[in-house]
Design a protein around this motif. Structure first.
Motif, PDB file in Angstrom:
ATOM      1  N   TRP A 133      -7.133  27.610  11.034  1.00 34.38           N
ATOM      2  CA  TRP A 133      -6.586  28.380   9.915  1.00 34.38           C
ATOM      3  C   TRP A 133      -5.091  28.122   9.729  1.00 34.38           C
ATOM      4  CZ3 TRP A 133      -9.028  30.471   6.001  1.00 34.38           C
ATOM      5  CH2 TRP A 133     -10.403  30.637   6.124  1.00 34.38           C
ATOM      6  N   CYS A 134      -4.451  27.552  10.731  1.00 34.71           N
ATOM      7  CA  CYS A 134      -3.055  27.127  10.557  1.00 34.71           C
ATOM      8  C   CYS A 134      -2.966  26.033   9.502  1.00 34.71           C
ATOM      9  CB  CYS A 134      -2.487  26.605  11.878  1.00 34.71           C
ATOM     10  SG  CYS A 134      -2.267  27.853  13.133  1.00 34.71           S
ATOM     11  N   PHE A 135      -4.031  25.292   9.345  1.00 37.11           N
ATOM     12  CA  PHE A 135      -4.103  24.248   8.325  1.00 37.11           C
ATOM     13  C   PHE A 135      -4.529  24.829   6.975  1.00 37.11           C
ATOM     14  CE2 PHE A 135      -6.647  21.016   6.077  1.00 37.11           C
ATOM     15  CZ  PHE A 135      -5.691  20.027   5.916  1.00 37.11           C
ATOM     16  N   TYR A 136      -5.505  25.733   7.012  1.00 39.38           N
ATOM     17  CA  TYR A 136      -6.065  26.262   5.760  1.00 39.38           C
ATOM     18  C   TYR A 136      -5.136  27.217   5.015  1.00 39.38           C
ATOM     19  CZ  TYR A 136     -10.603  24.702   7.618  1.00 39.38           C
ATOM     20  OH  TYR A 136     -11.639  23.979   8.125  1.00 39.38           O
ATOM     21  N   THR A 137      -4.490  28.137   5.726  1.00 37.72           N
ATOM     22  CA  THR A 137      -3.749  29.208   5.039  1.00 37.72           C
ATOM     23  C   THR A 137      -2.602  28.720   4.155  1.00 37.72           C
ATOM     24  OG1 THR A 137      -2.501  29.678   7.059  1.00 37.72           O
ATOM     25  CG2 THR A 137      -4.388  31.088   6.573  1.00 37.72           C
ATOM     26  N   PRO A 138      -1.791  27.736   4.567  1.00 39.23           N
ATOM     27  CA  PRO A 138      -0.756  27.279   3.632  1.00 39.23           C
ATOM     28  C   PRO A 138      -1.347  26.645   2.363  1.00 39.23           C
ATOM     29  CG  PRO A 138      -0.196  26.596   5.847  1.00 39.23           C
ATOM     30  CD  PRO A 138      -1.587  27.143   5.893  1.00 39.23           C
ATOM     31  N   LEU A 139      -2.484  25.970   2.508  1.00 38.84           N
ATOM     32  CA  LEU A 139      -3.130  25.378   1.331  1.00 38.84           C
ATOM     33  C   LEU A 139      -3.643  26.465   0.395  1.00 38.84           C
ATOM     34  CD1 LEU A 139      -5.151  22.461   2.961  1.00 38.84           C
ATOM     35  CD2 LEU A 139      -3.066  22.305   1.614  1.00 38.84           C
ATOM     36  N   ILE A 140      -4.279  27.470   0.969  1.00 35.52           N
ATOM     37  CA  ILE A 140      -4.774  28.592   0.160  1.00 35.52           C
ATOM     38  C   ILE A 140      -3.600  29.300  -0.521  1.00 35.52           C
ATOM     39  CG2 ILE A 140      -5.885  30.861   0.292  1.00 35.52           C
ATOM     40  CD1 ILE A 140      -7.629  29.642   2.571  1.00 35.52           C
ATOM     41  N   GLY A 141      -2.520  29.488   0.218  1.00 35.23           N
ATOM     42  CA  GLY A 141      -1.338  30.137  -0.348  1.00 35.23           C
ATOM     43  C   GLY A 141      -0.727  29.357  -1.497  1.00 35.23           C
ATOM     44  N   ALA A 142      -0.676  28.044  -1.355  1.00 38.86           N
ATOM     45  CA  ALA A 142      -0.114  27.213  -2.427  1.00 38.86           C
ATOM     46  C   ALA A 142      -0.976  27.275  -3.684  1.00 38.86           C
ATOM     47  CB  ALA A 142       0.024  25.770  -1.950  1.00 38.86           C
ATOM     48  N   VAL A 143      -2.294  27.224  -3.507  1.00 35.06           N
ATOM     49  CA  VAL A 143      -3.192  27.303  -4.666  1.00 35.06           C
ATOM     50  C   VAL A 143      -3.103  28.680  -5.317  1.00 35.06           C
ATOM     51  CG1 VAL A 143      -5.631  27.292  -5.348  1.00 35.06           C
ATOM     52  CG2 VAL A 143      -4.763  25.517  -3.831  1.00 35.06           C
ATOM     53  N   ALA A 144      -3.106  29.732  -4.502  1.00 32.89           N
ATOM     54  CA  ALA A 144      -3.017  31.092  -5.046  1.00 32.89           C
ATOM     55  C   ALA A 144      -1.687  31.313  -5.757  1.00 32.89           C
ATOM     56  CB  ALA A 144      -3.201  32.118  -3.935  1.00 32.89           C
ATOM     57  N   ALA A 145      -0.590  30.830  -5.167  1.00 31.91           N
ATOM     58  CA  ALA A 145       0.722  30.989  -5.804  1.00 31.91           C
ATOM     59  C   ALA A 145       0.779  30.225  -7.120  1.00 31.91           C
ATOM     60  CB  ALA A 145       1.817  30.517  -4.856  1.00 31.91           C
ATOM     61  N   SER A 146       0.201  29.033  -7.146  1.00 32.70           N
ATOM     62  CA  SER A 146       0.172  28.262  -8.400  1.00 32.70           C
ATOM     63  C   SER A 146      -0.637  28.981  -9.462  1.00 32.70           C
ATOM     64  CB  SER A 146      -0.424  26.875  -8.162  1.00 32.70           C
ATOM     65  OG  SER A 146       0.380  26.149  -7.302  1.00 32.70           O
ATOM     66  N   PHE A 147      -1.753  29.573  -9.059  1.00 28.86           N
ATOM     67  CA  PHE A 147      -2.595  30.312  -9.991  1.00 28.86           C
ATOM     68  C   PHE A 147      -1.847  31.515 -10.553  1.00 28.86           C
ATOM     69  CE2 PHE A 147      -5.953  33.485 -10.853  1.00 28.86           C
ATOM     70  CZ  PHE A 147      -6.646  32.790 -11.828  1.00 28.86           C
ATOM     71  N   ILE A 148      -1.153  32.253  -9.674  1.00 30.28           N
ATOM     72  CA  ILE A 148      -0.378  33.418 -10.125  1.00 30.28           C
ATOM     73  C   ILE A 148       0.745  32.976 -11.056  1.00 30.28           C
ATOM     74  CG2 ILE A 148       1.185  35.250  -9.343  1.00 30.28           C
ATOM     75  CD1 ILE A 148      -0.594  35.452  -6.825  1.00 30.28           C
ATOM     76  N   GLN A 149       1.427  31.879 -10.715  1.00 32.33           N
ATOM     77  CA  GLN A 149       2.503  31.366 -11.570  1.00 32.33           C
ATOM     78  C   GLN A 149       1.977  30.937 -12.932  1.00 32.33           C
ATOM     79  OE1 GLN A 149       5.377  32.515 -10.485  1.00 32.33           O
ATOM     80  NE2 GLN A 149       6.408  30.555 -10.686  1.00 32.33           N
ATOM     81  N   THR A 150       0.771  30.385 -12.958  1.00 31.81           N
ATOM     82  CA  THR A 150       0.187  29.957 -14.224  1.00 31.81           C
ATOM     83  C   THR A 150      -0.140  31.154 -15.107  1.00 31.81           C
ATOM     84  OG1 THR A 150      -0.752  28.013 -13.155  1.00 31.81           O
ATOM     85  CG2 THR A 150      -1.700  28.639 -15.264  1.00 31.81           C
ATOM     86  N   LEU A 151      -0.687  32.201 -14.492  1.00 34.02           N
ATOM     87  CA  LEU A 151      -1.058  33.387 -15.271  1.00 34.02           C
ATOM     88  C   LEU A 151       0.150  34.220 -15.680  1.00 34.02           C
ATOM     89  CD1 LEU A 151      -4.252  34.671 -13.427  1.00 34.02           C
ATOM     90  CD2 LEU A 151      -4.105  33.444 -15.587  1.00 34.02           C
ATOM     91  N   PHE A 152       1.068  34.407 -14.746  1.00 35.56           N
ATOM     92  CA  PHE A 152       2.230  35.258 -14.990  1.00 35.56           C
ATOM     93  C   PHE A 152       3.486  34.471 -14.663  1.00 35.56           C
ATOM     94  CE2 PHE A 152      -1.203  37.730 -13.030  1.00 35.56           C
ATOM     95  CZ  PHE A 152      -1.584  38.504 -14.111  1.00 35.56           C
ATOM     96  N   TYR A 153       4.171  33.994 -15.666  1.00 33.02           N
ATOM     97  CA  TYR A 153       5.341  33.143 -15.472  1.00 33.02           C
ATOM     98  C   TYR A 153       6.418  33.885 -14.686  1.00 33.02           C
ATOM     99  CZ  TYR A 153       9.207  30.055 -16.494  1.00 33.02           C
ATOM    100  OH  TYR A 153      10.277  29.207 -16.371  1.00 33.02           O
ATOM    101  N   GLN A 154       6.968  33.221 -13.675  1.00 36.58           N
ATOM    102  CA  GLN A 154       8.055  33.733 -12.827  1.00 36.58           C
ATOM    103  C   GLN A 154       7.714  35.067 -12.172  1.00 36.58           C
ATOM    104  OE1 GLN A 154      10.777  32.086 -11.981  1.00 36.58           O
ATOM    105  NE2 GLN A 154      10.278  30.362 -13.296  1.00 36.58           N
TER     106      GLN A 154
END
Length: 190
Positions: A133-154
């Motif tokens: 999960w040390c490998f998985y969690t940063p990837l999940i976080g990056a995808v989730a953060a990108s998704f949030i940034q796409t939906l709600f700018y800044q």
């Protein structure tokens, strides 16, 4: 071979890397450049640790090779920042950074899987496959953060999600370190 001292140094380097990645949040070039240099130094320490551990398994050897390529490409990308800002140079620098990031990701994959492969044979009191999960969690976080940034700018929630997912591997690796230390300090363990 006792690996706890190497893993403790690895954890410290990853903490430095996580802290310096916060430097990218500051728009000043001086802070960002200093953070990049400190991050490269931390990954130089990771490279040294992987070199020491490469005798333990083939996966550690592959992690070392990929980390070496990643560090080399990152240094080239940093050198490109001093060579000018022409469009061609910027595109080349971005290409170097993306390629270096991919090799770093492959290195992390091999490193965490190598650590996981040691859990059962070495008898660590740590659940098998949890260190992955040390490998998985940063990837999940990056995808989730990108998704949030796409939906709600800044949206600051994207930053919080990414920071939490960057800190999770440090906690998991710390728990793994404790299990390794307990096993290696056991007088009945050879």
């Amino acid at each position: 071979m006792k690996i706890y001292p190497s893993l403790r140094l690895l954890w410290a380097a990853l903490v430095v890397s996580a802290v310096t990645s916060l430097g990218s949040l500051f728009p000043e070039n001086g802070v960002s450049l200093a953070a990049s240099i400190l991050n490269l130094a931390a990954y130089g320490v990771v490279l040294y640790i992987l070199h020491r551990l490469s005798e333990e398994s083939a996966r550690f050897g592959r992690a070392f090779s990929c980390q070496l390529i990643s560090l080399f490409l990152s240094i080239l990308a940093l050198a490109c920042t001093f060579m000018g800002t022409s469009d061609m140079m910027v595109h080349f620098m971005v290409l170097l950074m993306v390629t270096g990031s991919l090799f770093s990701l492959i290195s992390q994959y091999h490193m965490y899987w190598a650590l996981d492969e040691r859990v059962i044979p070495c008898g660590y009191a740590y659940p098998a496959r949890r260190i992955r999960w040390c490998f998985y969690t940063p990837l999940i976080g990056a995808v989730a953060a990108s998704f949030i940034q796409t939906l709600f700018y800044q949206n600051p929630a994207a930053l919080v999600v990414q920071l939490v997912c960057q800190l999770a591997p440090l906690v998991l690796l710390w728990q793994y370190l404790r299990a390794v230390k307990n096993r290696e300090d056991d007088p009945l363990h050879m």
